[in-house]
Write a protein that holds these residues in place. Structure first.
Motif, PDB file in Angstrom:
ATOM      1  N   SER A   1      -5.334  16.537  41.423  1.00 28.52           N
ATOM      2  CA  SER A   1      -5.024  15.136  41.193  1.00 28.52           C
ATOM      3  C   SER A   1      -5.107  14.844  39.703  1.00 28.52           C
ATOM      4  N   GLU A   2      -4.290  13.901  39.249  1.00 22.59           N
ATOM      5  CA  GLU A   2      -4.294  13.511  37.836  1.00 22.59           C
ATOM      6  C   GLU A   2      -3.880  12.060  37.736  1.00 22.59           C
ATOM      7  N   GLY A   3      -4.569  11.308  36.872  1.00 25.55           N
ATOM      8  CA  GLY A   3      -4.211   9.911  36.690  1.00 25.55           C
ATOM      9  C   GLY A   3      -5.321   9.160  35.987  1.00 25.55           C
ATOM     10  N   THR A   4      -5.283   7.838  36.070  1.00 23.09           N
ATOM     11  CA  THR A   4      -6.339   7.016  35.500  1.00 23.09           C
ATOM     12  C   THR A   4      -7.624   7.243  36.303  1.00 23.09           C
ATOM     13  N   PRO A   5      -8.782   6.871  35.740  1.00 25.76           N
ATOM     14  CA  PRO A   5     -10.019   7.007  36.500  1.00 25.76           C
ATOM     15  C   PRO A   5      -9.954   6.346  37.876  1.00 25.76           C
ATOM     16  N   THR A   6      -9.346   5.158  37.950  1.00 27.42           N
ATOM     17  CA  THR A   6      -9.249   4.460  39.231  1.00 27.42           C
ATOM     18  C   THR A   6      -8.387   5.233  40.217  1.00 27.42           C
ATOM     19  N   GLN A   7      -7.260   5.754  39.736  1.00 28.32           N
ATOM     20  CA  GLN A   7      -6.367   6.504  40.617  1.00 28.32           C
ATOM     21  C   GLN A   7      -7.029   7.759  41.164  1.00 28.32           C
ATOM     22  N   VAL A   8      -7.745   8.468  40.300  1.00 29.82           N
ATOM     23  CA  VAL A   8      -8.339   9.735  40.728  1.00 29.82           C
ATOM     24  C   VAL A   8      -9.523   9.511  41.652  1.00 29.82           C
TER      25      VAL A   8
END
Length: 295
Positions: free
Chosen positions: A246-253
């Motif tokens: 997974s990769e993304g903003t802290p909220t997304q991850v």
């Protein structure tokens, strides 16, 4: 994994130019695949977190980025140029790192440890050092001044004359960061910088990373403290079994069900970076980085 709000929220720089890019990096140790076709990038002045359960291949990946391991396949680019798998060349290019297990020169003072890190940027050769000519004295003076400045920056000026082995654990962590900064990097890789720290020391480490970014550096952090990671990073990458899950903003991850499952579900490790089999099969490059892994 609960979301937290840092006292100094990170300012995303994700639209900046690519500083470092790893393309299809794979690292095998015999029949074990520790890093499996990983694409990874860091932009100018970005703070990126690299997380994953034990055995995900995080430190092995760091070793591939910094020239300690020659990847089985793939390439690492820094400012668009391929990095050779040689730690000294990687350091000179502008990439510095700290280690999961602190690797200081214990019988040197804090000041001397930082000065050692600075010598990759000096030009005096062996003859100049033996004869102690004008260039040698000038660079020695500049190196000492720079080392004092960096000790000030990390809050260790008071400990300049203390032996590294006598410093508290948290101070040793900060000293290792100061030594890495002495190489004048554009990218700093931190391998579990808050491991073993109490909450106050962790808050201080958070503030230090923000101040490092304010100096124009990008930072990549491996850490198991999710509160810390989600509070400090612009972007987070999760590795599981050597692959990007997974990769993304802290909220997304942190809200990605696959990430929750990887931690709570206890994913099996494919090739733990601390695995005896991996250590035995690993073939590091000939050059060892400053305070680097010992064979």
């Amino acid at each position: 994994m609960t979301e937290t709000t840092s006292t100094s929220p990170p300012t995303s720089t994700s639209t900046g130019e690519w500083l470092l890019q790893a393309r299809g990096v794979t690292m095998r140790f015999g029949g074990l695949t520790a890093v499996d076709n990983v694409d990874f990038g860091v932009r100018e002045q970005e703070i990126v977190g690299l997380i994953g359960p034990n055995g995900a291949g995080k430190t092995t990946f760091f070793n591939c980025l910094t020239g300690m391991y020659r990847p089985t396949s793939g390439q690492v680019l820094f400012r668009g140029r391929r990095l050779p798998p040689k730690p000294q060349a990687v350091t000179r290019a502008g990439v510095a790192r700290t280690f999961q297990n602190i690797r200081l020169f214990n019988n040197m003072t804090a000041l001397e440890n930082v000065m050692v890190g600075r010598y990759c940027r000096t030009k005096s050769g062996a003859i100049s050092a033996i004869l102690r000519g004008p260039r040698f004295h000038r660079e020695e003076r500049e190196t000492r001044e720079r080392a004092y400045e960096l000790l000030d920056f990390v809050g260790l000026r008071r400990a300049a004359d203390h032996l590294a082995r006598n410093l508290p654990y948290g101070d040793q962590r900060r000293l290792e960061i100061a030594r890495a900064l002495a190489t004048d990097p554009s990218l700093l890789l931190l391998d579990e910088p808050t491991a073993g720290m109490n909450p106050q020391e962790t808050r201080e480490a958070t503030d230090l990373i923000f101040r490092i970014r304010e100096r124009g550096l990008a930072v990549v952090v491996i850490e198991h403290d999710m509160r810390f990671i989600f509070g400090v990073c612009d972007r987070v990458v999760c590795l599981v079994r050597g692959r990007v899950l997974s990769e993304g903003t802290p909220t997304q991850v942190q809200t990605d069900p696959r990430v929750v499952e990887a931690y709570i579900g206890g994913s099996e490790a494919s090739a733990e970076e601390d695995s005896p089999a991996a250590d035995k099969a690993a073939q590091p490059t000939e050059e060892a980085p400053l305070g680097g892994e010992e064979s």
